[in-house]
Structure formats: structure tokens, C-alpha cells
Design a protein around this motif. Structure first.
Motif, PDB file in Angstrom:
ATOM      1  N   GLY A 124      35.206  11.376   4.931  1.00  0.00           N
ATOM      2  CA  GLY A 124      35.150  12.698   4.328  1.00  0.00           C
ATOM      3  C   GLY A 124      34.635  13.750   5.300  1.00  0.00           C
ATOM      4  N   THR A 125      33.565  13.422   6.018  1.00  0.00           N
ATOM      5  CA  THR A 125      32.986  14.368   6.973  1.00  0.00           C
ATOM      6  C   THR A 125      33.939  14.628   8.132  1.00  0.00           C
ATOM      7  OG1 THR A 125      30.783  13.526   6.410  1.00  0.00           O
ATOM      8  CG2 THR A 125      30.972  14.859   8.403  1.00  0.00           C
ATOM      9  N   ALA A 126      34.647  13.596   8.590  1.00  0.00           N
ATOM     10  CA  ALA A 126      35.600  13.752   9.695  1.00  0.00           C
ATOM     11  C   ALA A 126      36.742  14.699   9.293  1.00  0.00           C
ATOM     12  CB  ALA A 126      36.152  12.394  10.111  1.00  0.00           C
ATOM     13  N   CYS A 127      37.224  14.548   8.075  1.00  0.00           N
ATOM     14  CA  CYS A 127      38.285  15.456   7.599  1.00  0.00           C
ATOM     15  C   CYS A 127      37.766  16.888   7.507  1.00  0.00           C
ATOM     16  CB  CYS A 127      38.795  14.997   6.237  1.00  0.00           C
ATOM     17  SG  CYS A 127      39.727  13.455   6.252  1.00  0.00           S
ATOM     18  N   GLY A 128      36.517  17.026   7.060  1.00  0.00           N
ATOM     19  CA  GLY A 128      35.920  18.361   7.022  1.00  0.00           C
ATOM     20  C   GLY A 128      35.773  18.954   8.407  1.00  0.00           C
ATOM     21  N   LEU A 129      35.461  18.100   9.384  1.00  0.00           N
ATOM     22  CA  LEU A 129      35.350  18.560  10.765  1.00  0.00           C
ATOM     23  C   LEU A 129      36.689  19.084  11.278  1.00  0.00           C
ATOM     24  CD1 LEU A 129      33.811  18.800  13.459  1.00  0.00           C
ATOM     25  CD2 LEU A 129      34.429  16.410  13.910  1.00  0.00           C
TER      26      LEU A 129
END
Length: 338
Positions: A124-129
Motif C-alpha cells: 500500500g505504501t509503495a503504491c502511494g509512493l
């Protein structure tokens, strides 16, 4: 002897009456909206209690409503920050789906509870990045960048699952959804939602990060001239949104006991709608985490009442659409008055 009246010079130097601060009018408007949402929620509870008293007011059903609200609620907290900054994130539902299926692969589940949780949050955080980099530094319009992420994440989720449901075999994950894991009758998912809500409220209302978010949403150029790194702030906001999607994906895994490429379907619309009716301005510059959470509870309660009364889902969608339109109209009227 008559007392002389004020001279011209006295009148000219008289101090003007103090004006009411603009911030206080905005704060009172948010308070009124929150009270209105509480009234709507109370009315819905009354309707549910009247139409299906034995089922709706049952403790198990109320726990179910709160549990279902927890997943979309965590996503909505992240969405509130993005919209407050003047952005939008159409990819949250797809990110939840991708994070849930990646975290429930056989290879991931071999690492147990920690592996499932860590993978969901990391994806999830990687996609947000990626969203943040494309928008802040690639200068893509948020609508286009997150729409591209929506398509890519959904496609990747489908490729990972090959259209099949991935069952969770980690007992520690499944046990969180059982009544034995409840704390004083409160499901663990609801407790996570409460923690995310409190942290989100503190972050938006009591920190420099929150003030910068509001400033960027109100006027990005003025914020830049005031010394705020607007690009970095936007990057952090989409990272935050992705993190919330990762947490929501884990909660959904616990709730459903599986990972599917169809998870999070229409979450982006529900999250945006909940934030809007809660009082967050779609144009940015004003946001309220409490209002967004109340908006989530209103929509979740409506869904539950419709399901208990065996009403068609299309009528439910019409009711939600009407609520969104009314909320936006009230928003525009209030903003004009301010």
C-alpha cells in the motif's frame, strides 16, 4: 450645562469594532455539520430499530456495522488528507485489492502473521509512493496519475490471483476476526480504526504537517512563497493515503479471510463521498477527520438497513447519490456565505 459632542478628530481616531475571526466561523460551520451528521445517524438508527428491531439492534449486528465501517473508514482518513490538500486519489480501492492479494499469496503466508501484515502495509505504501512521485515531481494531474494506478493495480491483482480467491491459512490472522479476540465486546478491527482516527485527527489539527496540508489546499502558490515545500508535502500525503490503504487491506483480509482481486471495489467513491458529506471541501483548504468518520458511519448504516430490509442495491446507490448531491450543494452555499 450641556456636554459637548464628539469632534471630527475624535470620531476619526475612534478604533473600529473588532471583526470576527474568519477561522472561528469556519470552525463553527464544521461543528454544525458534525452535529447534523450525528442527527442523521440517530435518525437512521431509529429507522433501523423500527423496521427491524430484533435484527438491527442486536449486538452482533451493531458490531458488524462498526467492523465493516472500519475498513473503508481507514481508507477515508487517508483520503481526507489528500482532498484537504486539493488532490484526489481514485486508486485507493485498487491499492487495497493489490495489497490484499499480495499479502495472501502462499509465499507470503509462509512468514506468518508478520509477513501478511508487513506485505499489506508495504504494498500500500509503495503504491502511494508511486502516486506521490508522479504527482509531485512528475507534475501529473492527480486525477490522471491515480486513474493510471487504479488500472495498473487492478490488472496486477488479477494477474497475481489469476481470477481465483486466495484463502488465508494463518491462524493468527483469522483469530483476530473471532469473538474471542474482542476487547470488552469491541472487535479488534474497530479498535484499529479508532486508533487511526485519533492519530489522523491529531495529525491534521495539532501538527505542522496538518497546517501545511490545509495551506497547500487553500493556495499552493501562497504556501510555496511562505516556505512550504509543496512537492514534498504532496508526496507525503499520497504516502499517507497508501499507508492507510495497506492497513485497510490487512483489516479486509481479517474480515473476509481471503484475498481477491475484486476487493476494495468502489472504495474510492465511498471514501470521497464520506469525506465530502463530512465537511471536507472538494476544492481543498478545509478538512475534518471527525466529519469523514461520521460520513462513513452514515453510509455503512444505510447499507446495513437496506440489507436487513431486503431492498435492492440500486435503490441504495440512488440514496447515496442523493446524499452526496445535497452535501455538495450545502458545501457550496456555506463556502459562498463564508
Amino acid at each position: 450645562m450641556t456636554r459637548p459632542g464628539p469632534t471630527t478628530s475624535d470620531t476619526a481616531t475612534a478604533p473600529p469594532a473588532p471583526a470576527k475571526p474568519l477561522a472561528s466561523s469556519g470552525r463553527s460551520w464544521l461543528d454544525v455539520r458534525n452535529l447534523s451528521l450525528l442527527g442523521v445517524l440517530a435518525a437512521l438508527i431509529a429507522v433501523g430499530g423500527i423496521t427491524k428491531p430484533d435484527q438491527f439492534l442486536d449486538t452482533g449486528n451493531l458490531q458488524l456495522v462498526l467492523t465493516q465501517a472500519s475498513v473503508i473508514g481507514v481508507v477515508t482518513v487517508g483520503m481526507t488528507f489528500v482532498i484537504t490538500s486539493g488532490g484526489i486519489d481514485l486508486s485507493v480501492g485498487a491499492i487495497v485489492a493489490l495489497a490484499s492479494v499480495w499479502a495472501t499469496t502462499v509465499a507470503t503466508q509462509e512468514y506468518g502473521f508478520a509477513g501478511v501484515l508487513f506485505t499489506a502495509v508495504l504494498v500500500g505504501t509503495a503504491c502511494g509512493l508511486v502516486n506521490g512521485v508522479l504527482i509531485a515531481y512528475g507534475r501529473l494531474v492527480p486525477f490522471i496519475a491515480t486513474l493510471a494506478m487504479l488500472a495498473a493495480a487492478r490488472g496486477l491483482a488479477l494477474q497475481i490471483t489469476e481470477g481465483r480467491t486466495q484463502l488465508v491459512t494463518v491462524d493468527a490472522v483469522l483469530d483476530l476476526g473471532l469473538p474471542d479476540a474482542y476487547v470488552l465486546g469491541i472487535p479488534p478491527l474497530v479498535l484499529v480504526f479508532a486508533v487511526v482516527t485519533v492519530v489522523g485527527w491529531l495529525l491534521l489539527n495539532r501538527t505542522t504537517f496538518g497546517r501545511r496540508t490545509v495551506a497547500v489546499g487553500g493556495n499552493a502558490e501562497a504556501a510555496r512563497l511562505a516556505g512550504i515545500d509543496v512537492r514534498r508535502q504532496r508526496l507525503h500525503l499520497y504516502l499517507l493515503s497508501g499507508l492507510c490503504c495497506g492497513i485497510a487491506a490487512f483489516l479486509l483480509i481479517v474480515l473476509s479471510g481471503s484475498g481477491q482481486n475484486t476487493n476494495g471495489n468502489l472504495y474510492e467513491l465511498d471514501a470521497i463521498a464520506a469525506a465530502i458529506i463530512g465537511g471536507t471541501l472538494l476544492t481543498g483548504g478545509r478538512g475534518t477527520v471527525v466529519g469523514s468518520v461520521l460520513g462513513v458511519l452514515v453510509f455503512t448504516t444505510i447499507t446495513n438497513i437496506f440489507a436487513l430490509n431486503n431492498l435492492q442495491s440500486d435503490v441504495q446507490q440512488i440514496a447515496k447519490g442523493a446524499i452526496i448531491v445535497v452535501a455538495v450543494l450545502v458545501q457550496r452555499r456555506t463556502a459562498h456565505d463564508d
